[in-house]
Motif scaffolding. Structure first.
Motif, mmCIF file in Angstrom:
data_model
loop_
_atom_site.group_PDB
_atom_site.id
_atom_site.type_symbol
_atom_site.label_atom_id
_atom_site.label_comp_id
_atom_site.label_asym_id
_atom_site.label_seq_id
_atom_site.Cartn_x
_atom_site.Cartn_y
_atom_site.Cartn_z
ATOM 1 N N SER A 57 0.739 -1.213 0.008
ATOM 2 C CA SER A 57 -0.151 -0.149 -0.016
ATOM 3 C C SER A 57 0.811 1.408 -0.058
ATOM 4 N N SER A 58 1.872 1.313 0.936
ATOM 5 C CA SER A 58 2.634 2.471 0.906
ATOM 6 C C SER A 58 3.500 2.755 -0.396
ATOM 7 N N ASN A 59 3.926 1.554 -1.002
ATOM 8 C CA ASN A 59 4.734 1.675 -2.064
ATOM 9 C C ASN A 59 4.233 1.918 -3.479
ATOM 10 N N PHE A 60 3.071 1.329 -3.521
ATOM 11 C CA PHE A 60 2.253 1.026 -4.625
ATOM 12 C C PHE A 60 0.919 1.745 -4.794
ATOM 13 N N GLY A 61 0.446 1.891 -3.532
ATOM 14 C CA GLY A 61 -0.697 2.773 -3.390
ATOM 15 C C GLY A 61 -2.142 1.839 -3.583
ATOM 16 N N ASP A 62 -3.162 2.625 -4.045
ATOM 17 C CA ASP A 62 -4.447 1.886 -4.253
ATOM 18 C C ASP A 62 -4.346 0.600 -5.487
ATOM 19 N N TRP A 63 -3.615 1.189 -6.435
ATOM 20 C CA TRP A 63 -3.458 0.490 -7.589
ATOM 21 C C TRP A 63 -2.687 -0.705 -7.202
ATOM 22 N N LEU B 71 -0.954 11.365 -6.573
ATOM 23 C CA LEU B 71 -0.016 10.047 -7.088
ATOM 24 C C LEU B 71 0.196 9.275 -5.882
ATOM 25 N N ASN B 72 0.467 9.931 -4.712
ATOM 26 C CA ASN B 72 0.741 8.844 -3.494
ATOM 27 C C ASN B 72 -0.360 8.299 -3.076
ATOM 28 N N GLN B 73 -1.637 8.626 -3.257
ATOM 29 C CA GLN B 73 -2.884 7.999 -2.939
ATOM 30 C C GLN B 73 -2.903 6.835 -3.779
ATOM 31 N N PHE B 74 -2.909 6.949 -5.151
ATOM 32 C CA PHE B 74 -3.057 5.911 -6.254
ATOM 33 C C PHE B 74 -1.971 5.134 -6.577
ATOM 34 N N LEU B 75 -0.706 5.601 -6.511
ATOM 35 C CA LEU B 75 0.466 4.713 -7.063
ATOM 36 C C LEU B 75 1.431 4.617 -5.804
ATOM 37 N N GLY B 76 1.124 5.034 -4.716
ATOM 38 C CA GLY B 76 2.151 5.037 -3.482
ATOM 39 C C GLY B 76 3.354 5.939 -3.615
ATOM 40 N N ILE B 77 4.782 5.522 -3.349
ATOM 41 C CA ILE B 77 5.816 6.100 -3.336
ATOM 42 C C ILE B 77 6.216 6.143 -4.730
ATOM 43 N N ALA B 78 5.984 4.755 -5.598
ATOM 44 C CA ALA B 78 6.341 4.559 -6.947
ATOM 45 C C ALA B 78 5.624 5.875 -7.720
#
Lengths: 196, 146
Positions: A57-63, B71-78
């Motif tokens: 979740s923290s690295n790649f988020g909701d996606w 961007l952080n919400q949808f894709l995180g740190i990436a």
């Protein structure tokens, strides 16, 4: 009929500093034993899954959660700090990255190393057995180097204890239990071969 | 008679040479490096026309903050690792560019984002997205080839 393709990730957890709870049982741990030390008992399959999920979740988020939130911890043994994850084939790299980016477990620094990516759980298990054998051989060698000669019968007990501990602490599935029995036999056999 | 027959023979290579020299050259840019985006920050309820305040129109730092949040919400740190270049800022609109490979997820991330700031719902509207700068600066680009 299309079959859903899966990938099985065999991983080991390394503790650069060694968990605090694990050092009490062993009298004088060698370097590799400290590095590959057992996980704290609070780390179970479910808690490990939630840690991995939060890392995704923290690295790649909701996606990222949407892509590979459906992974499953098929097997985890705190005694050997080894486990197997299942994930759909298209998304195993995201999960792998999330494992790599995990920096601590249960409040202590840890590194999760993916040892093997396999298409079947059987091959992942065989690799786990091989790893355990190697680890035991390495520890024996280090112990021999330390006091110039090690016990022969004690090793079997160590192996049996390691895997028995894994089974009792972790409620594995019926298939995994069968596989673990095979592992035990394999290891004892190969150890005997080595002694000859 | 001799002249008639020889003259064309002498001419043919000359014509061929000339054709080769001025042959049409075609070149297709297949994988451009950047994706260009024309964005507007939308506010609901909308600001009255000619309204200005310290927080409106948004400055580049506000843009960067809101984009990073989305961007952080949808894709995180990436997602926050996607490098953004702001090219131009005008009122509530911005022209920007980022690597083309990230275009799909970037637009998905900011398109699905919304937040409440100072009692207004803030969001992004994509006014234009193209692989070439000419596509978002307006005009048909004919003046380049005058």
């Amino acid at each position: 009929m299309v079959r859903v393709k899966q990938r099985y990730l065999l991983f080991t957890i390394l503790y650069p500093s060694g968990p605090q709870s694990a050092n009490s049982t062993t009298s004088k741990p060698t370097q590799s034993m400290t590095f590959h030390s057992p996980s704290p008992s609070s780390l179970t399959r479910t808690s490990l899954a939630s840690i991995i999920r939060s890392s995704i979740s923290s690295n790649f988020g909701d996606w990222g959660i949407g892509q590979c939130g459906g992974f499953a911890v098929k097997y985890f043994s705190p005694a050997t700090s080894t486990g197997i994850l299942r994930i759909t084939r298209d998304n195993y790299r995201i999960l792998w990255a999330a494992l790599t980016y995990t920096r601590e477990l249960c409040g202590q620094p840890a590194v999760i190393k993916v040892v093997r990516v396999s298409g079947t759980i059987r091959k992942a298990e065989l690799e786990a057995v091989k790893l355990a054998e190697e680890a035991i051989r390495r520890v024996k060698r280090e112990a021999k180097g330390a006091k110039n000669g090690g016990g022969g019968n004690g090793d079997k007990k160590v192996v049996a204890g390691v895997f028995a501990g894994g089974n009792s602490a972790q409620a594995a599935t019926a298939i995994n239990d069968d596989q673990d029995d095979e592992m035990l036999v394999d290891i004892v056999d190969s150890e005997n071969d080595d002694d000859k | 008679m001799e002249i008639d027959t020889q003259a064309p023979v002498a001419e043919v290579p000359a014509i061929a040479k000339a054709k080769k020299k001025y042959d049409e050259q075609r070149f297709t840019v297949r994988k451009p490096e950047w994706q260009y985006l024309h964005l507007r920050m939308t506010f609901d309820p909308p600001h009255p026309p000619t309204y200005t305040s310290p927080s409106y129109p948004p400055d580049l730092l506000t843009w960067k903050t809101h984009l990073s949040t989305a961007l952080n919400q949808f894709l995180g740190i990436a997602g926050t690792a996607i490098p953004i270049d702001f090219l131009h800022l005008e009122g509530p609109e911005v022209w920007m560019r980022f690597p083309r490979e990230d275009a799909t997820r970037f637009i998905a991330a900011i398109g699905g984002w919304g937040s409440e700031v100072e009692g207004r719902n803030v969001g992004f509207r994509v006014l234009g997205s193209t692989e070439f700068l000419m596509g978002i600066v307006g005009g048909d680009g004919r003046d380049v080839f005058v």
